[in-house]
Each structure stands twice: as structure tokens, then as C-alpha cells.
Scaffold this active site. Sequence first.
Site, PDB file in Angstrom:
ATOM      1  N   ASN A 104      34.629 -26.561 -11.708  1.00  0.00           N
ATOM      2  CA  ASN A 104      35.061 -25.416 -12.529  1.00  0.00           C
ATOM      3  C   ASN A 104      34.480 -24.100 -12.025  1.00  0.00           C
ATOM      4  OD1 ASN A 104      35.655 -27.809 -14.171  1.00  0.00           O
ATOM      5  ND2 ASN A 104      36.336 -26.277 -15.635  1.00  0.00           N
TER       6      ASN A 104
ATOM      7  N   ALA B  53      48.884 -20.670  -4.729  1.00  0.00           N
ATOM      8  CA  ALA B  53      49.415 -21.842  -5.435  1.00  0.00           C
ATOM      9  C   ALA B  53      49.584 -21.505  -6.903  1.00  0.00           C
ATOM     10  CB  ALA B  53      48.438 -23.018  -5.307  1.00  0.00           C
TER      11      ALA B  53
ATOM     12  N   GLY C  92      45.624 -34.092 -21.241  1.00  0.00           N
ATOM     13  CA  GLY C  92      45.244 -34.224 -19.825  1.00  0.00           C
ATOM     14  C   GLY C  92      43.818 -33.826 -19.495  1.00  0.00           C
ATOM     15  N   ASP C  93      42.980 -33.531 -20.515  1.00  0.00           N
ATOM     16  CA  ASP C  93      41.583 -33.166 -20.227  1.00  0.00           C
ATOM     17  C   ASP C  93      40.718 -34.423 -20.112  1.00  0.00           C
ATOM     18  OD1 ASP C  93      41.497 -30.404 -20.072  1.00  0.00           O
ATOM     19  OD2 ASP C  93      41.061 -30.105 -22.202  1.00  0.00           O
TER      20      ASP C  93
ATOM     21  N   TYR D 288      49.986 -30.709 -11.448  1.00  0.00           N
ATOM     22  CA  TYR D 288      49.165 -29.806 -10.634  1.00  0.00           C
ATOM     23  C   TYR D 288      48.297 -30.611  -9.659  1.00  0.00           C
ATOM     24  CZ  TYR D 288      45.197 -26.848  -9.427  1.00  0.00           C
ATOM     25  OH  TYR D 288      44.212 -26.202  -8.742  1.00  0.00           O
TER      26      TYR D 288
ATOM     27  N   ARG E 131      43.268 -30.935 -25.868  1.00  0.00           N
ATOM     28  CA  ARG E 131      44.311 -30.416 -24.975  1.00  0.00           C
ATOM     29  C   ARG E 131      44.743 -31.580 -24.089  1.00  0.00           C
ATOM     30  NH1 ARG E 131      42.541 -25.546 -21.009  1.00  0.00           N
ATOM     31  NH2 ARG E 131      41.603 -27.293 -19.918  1.00  0.00           N
TER      32      ARG E 131
END
Length: 328
Positions: free
Chosen positions: A169, A74, A283-284, A140, A281
Site C-alpha cells: 500500500n 494503467a 474483494g478486500d 485489476y 468492501r
Amino acid sequence: MAILVTGGAGYIGSHTVLYLKEQGEDVIVLDDLSKGHHDALMGTGLYRGTVGDKKLLDSIFTNHRIDAVIHFAASSLVGESVNDPLTFYENNVTETCCLLQKMNEHHVKHIVFSSTAAVYGEPKFIPIQEKDETMPANPYGETKHAVEKMLHWSDQAYGIKSISLRYFNAAGADPLGRIGEDHKPESHLIPIVLEVALGQREFVKIFGNDYNTDDGTCVRDYIHVMDLAQAHYLAVQKLKKTNESTIYNLGNGQGFSVKQVVDACRNVTGLFIGSKPAPRRGGDPATLIASSEKARDELDWLPQYPELETMVSHAWNWHRHHKNGFNR
Ligand code: UFG
């Protein structure tokens, strides 16, 4: 019987291939090497190509007795997905559709899917449970969510049974230092911090220090890549035993802020690591912590390396011996 691992030359894929082989499984890899590394396969048989190549899938499913697929292949960088969503839909959704069509035609009915915490978006509750609302905040996460839905309907229609694993993560490297994390360009926190330790970057930018967290930086749930690998192996076993589709979160249930990660890297390396505040950043989410009780209960999943410092020290062991990653 063999397991087909798509995207098996990537970071999580290659550690899973290694783990599967150590459990005595017969493994075949399909990877286009656009991001992955041939050397990360350590000799495992590779078909070079994409999961959208129907002829190639036909020959793989004809030449090997495959009874399960683990699907990693992906596009996975959140920022890239915002700038080029259609490429993400093509690579992650359309190509997975080809894979499922070919699995169905060749009567391969078990798939473990590489999903993500990004399907939750900004969570309402911490720790996050599988039953919580999914509201992806970027393309995503949307594409991974779309595949989860496609898997649901493929179960109803064709009896393809799936386990989607929503990783938090991923961190660390093979404890024996044979393979590790190598993205080009690097975008993940721990390898970036270790590049600073190696003198390859001047400092690490800390993206945002005004989040609603104890020290103002984002909190994440780091999980050792070998523990993720173990979960994939257990998921294949579970599919074979129960023939039931489901979804699991994979994390340690413990959050560390960006500043705590930088401190852990300073402790492990014993080196000065400079950092500077930088803008947030896009979209965090502020905090992402998993509840992985379901995986622990139903898969008997027991992470072997839950300590952040262990993950950092395995990553450090790889990075300092492979300053250019897999490039010799
Ligand atoms: N960060 C920095 N500086 C950097 C790099 C990262 O401050 O140079 C911060 C990020 O803003 C974030 C944290 O460190 O708060 C972790 O960032 P990573 O890029 O390492 O990981 P992400 O949490 O963004 O991404 C991971 C996976 C994605 C997945 C996402 C789910 O890598 O595939 O979790 O939200 F989509």
C-alpha cells in the site's frame, strides 16, 4: 540516455520522476493526464497520450535515446475493474502489448513494471513471498498478472528484460511537500482520513470490523511512495547491470489495521477524526503483508521512511497545504 516513464503524472509515477531527476537521470514522461496532473511533473517534458498510440511511441523512441522504460500507466481502482473489466484489459493489457511491440522494434530492452500485491489475491501465507501462489481476486489484479506473464514470454522471445515490482500500500508524499497524492474521487484510506481531518468529509467509513485480525479491521503493509520511487531507480540500475528479469515485492513487512491507521492520523494531525463502521468492501483480503527480503538483498533497497507516522505526516503536510489537490 533517457528513461521513459509512462503514467509519470500519477501518484507513484510523479514521485518516481522526481526521485530519478534528483539522481541526475534524464526523464521523459508519457501520460494521457486522464488521472495524472501536469503540475505533478514539475517541468519534466511530457508527451500527452496513451501507451496504445503506436505513432506517438514511434516518435518518442525516434526523438530520444531511451534505454529503459518504467511503466506505470494503467487503470488501477479495484472496484472499477469489477464493474468494467474490459476497459481494464484494454488499458492495462492491450496497451502494454503495444508498448512492448514498439520497445522491441526500437531495440529498447529494459522495462520496470508497476505490478501489485493484488496478484496474490487472498494469501495463504503471511508475510507473502514472491514465490507464493498468485490467484488474483479481481480483474485489476488479473490484468497486472497477465502483463507479468506477457513480460516473461517477451523475455524468452525478444530478450526484453523486465523487473516487476509488486507494491503493497503506497502512502505518504514528497517529504519536502512539492507533490503528493490526489485522486478524484479519492478512494484510498489515508487521504480519505485526512479529508475528514480537514473537514472535507464528515467521517471515515471503516469497511468491515469482523475480519480475522486483532481488531477486526483489515491489515495492510504501508510503504512510503519515495521508498517505492527509490526501488524503481535501483531496478533500472539492476537491469542495466545484470540484464536479468525478475519480480520483487515492495513493502515494509509490518501490518497496520484500518483502525491503527485512523489512530495514526489522529496523532499526527492532533485533530478529531470521526469514523463509523460500514459493510465490508468486496474483494478486500483480511491481511496483506509483504516479505521484501528479496528486494533488500538483491536491489540493496533500504526504505528511508518505514514508520507509518512519517508517511502520514508527509501526506498531511501535502494535504493541508493543497486542500484541492493540484487544482489551484
Ligand atoms: N478502507 C476503509 N475505508 C475507506 C477506504 C479504505 O475502511 O474509506 C480500507 C479498505 O477496505 C482496506 C484498507 O482501508 O482494507 C486500505 O484500502 P485502500 O483503498 O487504501 O488500499 P487497498 O488495500 O484496497 O489497495 C491497494 C492499492 C491497490 C492494490 C491493492 C492490493 O491501492 O491498487 O492495494 O490489494 F490493488
